[in-house]
Design a protein around this motif. Structure first.
Motif, PDB file in Angstrom:
ATOM      1  N   SER A 685      27.238  37.221  48.935  1.00 37.32           N
ATOM      2  CA  SER A 685      26.725  36.459  47.790  1.00 37.32           C
ATOM      3  C   SER A 685      26.757  37.303  46.525  1.00 37.32           C
ATOM      4  O   SER A 685      27.002  36.786  45.427  1.00 37.32           O
ATOM      5  N   ALA A 686      26.528  38.621  46.650  1.00 36.21           N
ATOM      6  CA  ALA A 686      26.570  39.500  45.479  1.00 36.21           C
ATOM      7  C   ALA A 686      27.991  39.569  44.916  1.00 36.21           C
ATOM      8  O   ALA A 686      28.187  39.597  43.691  1.00 36.21           O
ATOM      9  N   ASP A 687      29.000  39.586  45.816  1.00 36.56           N
ATOM     10  CA  ASP A 687      30.390  39.603  45.363  1.00 36.56           C
ATOM     11  C   ASP A 687      30.715  38.332  44.585  1.00 36.56           C
ATOM     12  O   ASP A 687      31.333  38.372  43.511  1.00 36.56           O
ATOM     13  N   ILE A 688      30.307  37.206  45.125  1.00 35.74           N
ATOM     14  CA  ILE A 688      30.609  35.912  44.489  1.00 35.74           C
ATOM     15  C   ILE A 688      29.891  35.801  43.151  1.00 35.74           C
ATOM     16  O   ILE A 688      30.469  35.360  42.151  1.00 35.74           O
ATOM     17  N   GLU A 689      28.622  36.225  43.126  1.00 37.88           N
ATOM     18  CA  GLU A 689      27.864  36.167  41.874  1.00 37.88           C
ATOM     19  C   GLU A 689      28.514  37.058  40.817  1.00 37.88           C
ATOM     20  O   GLU A 689      28.627  36.682  39.640  1.00 37.88           O
ATOM     21  N   GLY A 690      28.962  38.247  41.207  1.00 37.14           N
ATOM     22  CA  GLY A 690      29.581  39.156  40.262  1.00 37.14           C
ATOM     23  C   GLY A 690      30.853  38.584  39.657  1.00 37.14           C
ATOM     24  O   GLY A 690      31.111  38.736  38.459  1.00 37.14           O
TER      25      GLY A 690
END
Length: 754
Positions: A685-690
């Protein structure tokens, strides 16, 4: 007390002198600046009532140490002025602005025999006193005097000496600590606090003023005047009012006429602590000579009380059966059942009077009656003692136990309509015409029938939140009003408490219907989630912790039902909690299309006519609810009815959900090959948010808004993956105990794990 630090920043005046306000006695610097008039207003109000009530009950229980410790946390003021910085040595260092006011403490221990009322009376008669109120203990008096604005500590002490010596001449003693100009004075609670700022006379400091010896402490007199008495009574230390009555009874026992008795008492030449007030002697003489003559050996006071009680018991005046009296120890209140309601008293004196009237005809001797009344009151404080009192939704009136076996007193109950045969054409037409979908009518009637039976049986049954959504003036509020009347008429709005804005829930405790009607829905997903979580915690557990202001917390199970009325626009529907897995079976969503009314309600008369018509049909409608059988396809084994939702409204709610918004952002962003050229692949989720919040992302601003709180992206991704999204699925590479990974696929590519 509402304190505005920027208020009254002008030069100190005699009319509104500035004083410092401190958060507690241990505070070294002031919290704010206020005025004497604001202070008295706060003391008259309930602002400090809870703390003062606790202090006085602690003192009454004999816990002097506990009282002293708790008092240190009480707010206080510096009556004699304001300090720039720390209070210590402020006047010596030139950091103190004097107010021209002097604190006077008349402690009960230093003024034995004086009543609070008499001290206040003396202060009101002195033109140099501008305020007076009862002290935190309830046994002393705080007075405020005018003195000149003092530049030095010596000037202040000289003014204090003048005031002290003046009152010593009247046998009143002021606490010596008041000579300190920066001494703090505790706040209190006294609805009768007195203030007169128009007075301008001052206690002038006189250099070398001789100090009078300290007033001798005398033991409090307990004189009881009986008829065989030879000497005229001397004024006791317990107050002039009591002595006037005793002296007048002495004259009457001696055979004097009313006029002669008045002349003798009025012309008394002995030493009195103060002059008679106007008509004080006349009123005492008239009271004595209007009373029946007691027996020769009786105490005149007990005899007079007994005569009055017998007269009251023979009339329609109120009397109290001891069995109807209860005592809430933590709140220090007496509860008396009168008819079908409970009256609350904070003092014992009316309880004694009521019990005396009830028992008066059972006794012939005044002493026996007085003894019986005392024993009855003491017994009720023990045998009728409870730990909490108030209304609890769906509970029957009377004594009960909470889930921890603590005795509580339910003071009122819901007045639900009693089922009776008959027709309810108006209610049937309103309910039947309100919903376009026939299933919605079945759901509504099944839900309301279950709630009505639960309240009638005093047993809580968990039930879905009933959301009524429709256009403006479609009749949502009218249907909610019919629900409220069916469940007893008691409603409360839970939105502020459930969305995280309030700690207390005492406004919800006594209401069977928790109604949110046309509230503005919060766009903050956290508030909506709090609302949903709080609803679930309130309706579905077995026990609820009731947190009531100024009262002990108790654990019970209120019989609650929840209705939300809102418009059917996507924006208005945002008041509904997110319909995730936790709430999917706990929120019913019905579409109200509009009702036709038999009465024009555009005038107050028309509205009252419609309400009266509906109320007349409630017994028949209640019978319909008692006979109602939920269709098998809508039956739920836990709550009685399934949480059915209108399909069109459900789509409108989901359209604004974070998961749906995330899917729209992904659809727009995945075509940007510079950021997403490595798809398909699994990401956290952190990758997608970034990637969505990258400065080169075409949805940069929208992604920042979506991820306005920590965890928003992870929550939306999880729901999107479970919903069968075209772009996001849960990756098989997810490891238990690690952050989940998601397989992200561009619109033109399908990935198979087969």
């Amino acid at each position: 007390m509402t304190i505005d630090p920027l208020q009254n920043m002008t030069t100190t005046t005699m009319q509104h002198p500035e004083i410092d306000f401190y958060s507690s006695a241990t505070a070294s610097t002031a919290t704010a600046t206020t005025t004497l008039s604001d202070l008295i207003d706060a003391i008259r109000s309930d602002e400090f009532a809870f703390k003062i009530k606790y202090l006085r009950s602690t003192l009454a229980a004999g816990d002097d140490d506990g009282y002293a410790v708790a008092k240190k946390d009480l707010q206080a003021v510096s009556i004699s002025g304001t300090a720039d910085g720390k209070r210590a040595k402020a006047i010596e260092e030139g950091r103190f602005s004097h107010s021209g006011l002097l604190q006077l403490d008349f402690d009960a221990a230093d003024n034995v025999g004086w009543t609070v009322e008499e001290i206040v009376e003396i202060l009101q008669a002195e033109p140099r006193i501008v305020a007076a109120f009862v002290s935190p203990s309830g046994h002393g008096v705080k007075g405020i005097a005018r003195i000149p604005v003092c530049k030095t500590k010596d000037e202040h002490v000289a003014a204090f000496a003048a005031a002290r010596n003046h009152f010593r001449a009247h046998n009143l003693t002021i606490d010596e600590a008041c000579k300190d100009p920066v001494r703090l004075m505790f706040v209190s609670h006294d609805p009768g606090a007195w203030l007169d700022l128009d007075r301008t006379a001052v206690f002038e400091p006189v250099a070398g003023t001789p100090e009078l010896p300290k007033a001798a402490k005398a033991k409090k007199s307990s004189i009881k005047l009986k008829s065989p008495r030879t000497a005229f009574p001397e004024p006791p230390r317990e107050g002039i009012h009591a002595w006037l009555m005793q002296a007048t009874w002495h004259c009457r026992f001696a055979g004097m006429s009313e006029a002669d008795a008045a002349a003798k008492v009025q012309g008394y030449e002995g030493s009195l602590r103060r002059a008679y007030q106007p008509n004080e002697v006349r009123d005492a003489v008239r009271t004595v000579f209007d009373s029946p003559m007691p027996e020769p050996t009786a105490d005149w006071r007990e005899a007079a009380d007994m005569v009055a009680a017998k007269a009251a018991s023979a009339s329609t005046m109120q009397s109290f059966n001891p069995e109807d009296i209860f005592y809430d120890g933590p709140a220090n209140k007496y509860l008396v059942k009168v008819g079908s309601a409970y009256m609350t008293y904070s003092k014992l004196s009316p309880i004694i009077t009521g019990v005396t009237r009830h028992l008066a005809n059972d006794y012939e001797e005044p002493k026996d009656l007085a003894r019986a009344v005392r024993e009855a009151c003491k017994s009720r404080e023990l045998d009728g003692g409870v730990q909490w009192h108030g209304s609890i939704a769906g509970h029957a009136q009377g004594l009960a136990m909470d889930t921890n076996d603590l005795p509580i007193l339910i003071t009122s109950e819901a007045r639900t309509p009693h089922p009776a045969p008959g027709d309810a054409p108006t209610i049937s037409e309103i309910v039947g015409g309100a919903f376009a979908d026939p299933i919605a009518i079945m759901v509504f009637m099944s839900w309301l029938a279950g709630r009505y039976k639960a309240v009638r049986s005093h047993v809580h049954i968990p039930s879905p939140m009933m959301v009524l959504a429709g256009e403006i003036n479609s009749g949502k509020s009218l249907i909610a009003w019919i629900v409220a009347q069916t469940l007893g008429g008691r409603t409360a709005n839970p939105y502020a408490s459930w969305s995280g804005g309030m700690l207390w829930n005492d406004d919800l405790v006594g209401s069977e219907l928790l109604l949110v009607d046309d509230c503005v829905g919060s766009t903050d997903i956290r508030s909506r989630r709090n609302f949903g979580a709080s609803f679930k915690e309130a309706i579905y557990p077995h026990v609820i912790q009731l947190r009531k202001r100024n009262s002990s917390s108790i654990a019970v199970r209120p019989v609650w039902a929840c209705v939300v009325c809102c418009n059917d626009t996507p924006e208005s529907l945002q008041i509904i909690p997110p319909l995730d897995n936790d709430l999917a079976d706990k929120v019913a969503l019905l579409h109200v299309i509009g009702v036709k009314l038999p009465v024009d309600t555009s005038t107050p008369e028309g509205k009252l006519e419609l309400q009266a018509l509906i109320r007349s049909e409630l017994p028949a409608f209640a019978q319909q609810l008692m006979d109602w059988v939920t269709p098998p396809e809508l039956h739920d084994s836990r709550s009685g009815v399934k949480a059915w939702r209108d399909p069109l409204l459900t789509d409108a709610v989901d359209a604004h959900s974070p998961a749906r918004r995330l899917e729209e952002l992904l659809e727009a962003a995945l075509t940007h090959m510079g950021l997403w050229g490595d798809l398909p692949r699994d990401l956290t989720s952190a990758d997608i948010e970034g990637r969505l919040k990258d400065v080169h992302s075409p949805v940069f601003d929208q992604a920042k808004q979506l991820c306005s709180w920590h965890g928003a992206m992870g929550s939306a991704l999880a729901k999107l993956a479970r919903s069968g999204s075209e772009f996001v699925t849960l990756s098989p590479n997810t490891i238990a105990g690690k952050p989940p990974r998601y397989w992200v696929t561009p619109p033109t590519f399908k990935r198979s794990f087969e």
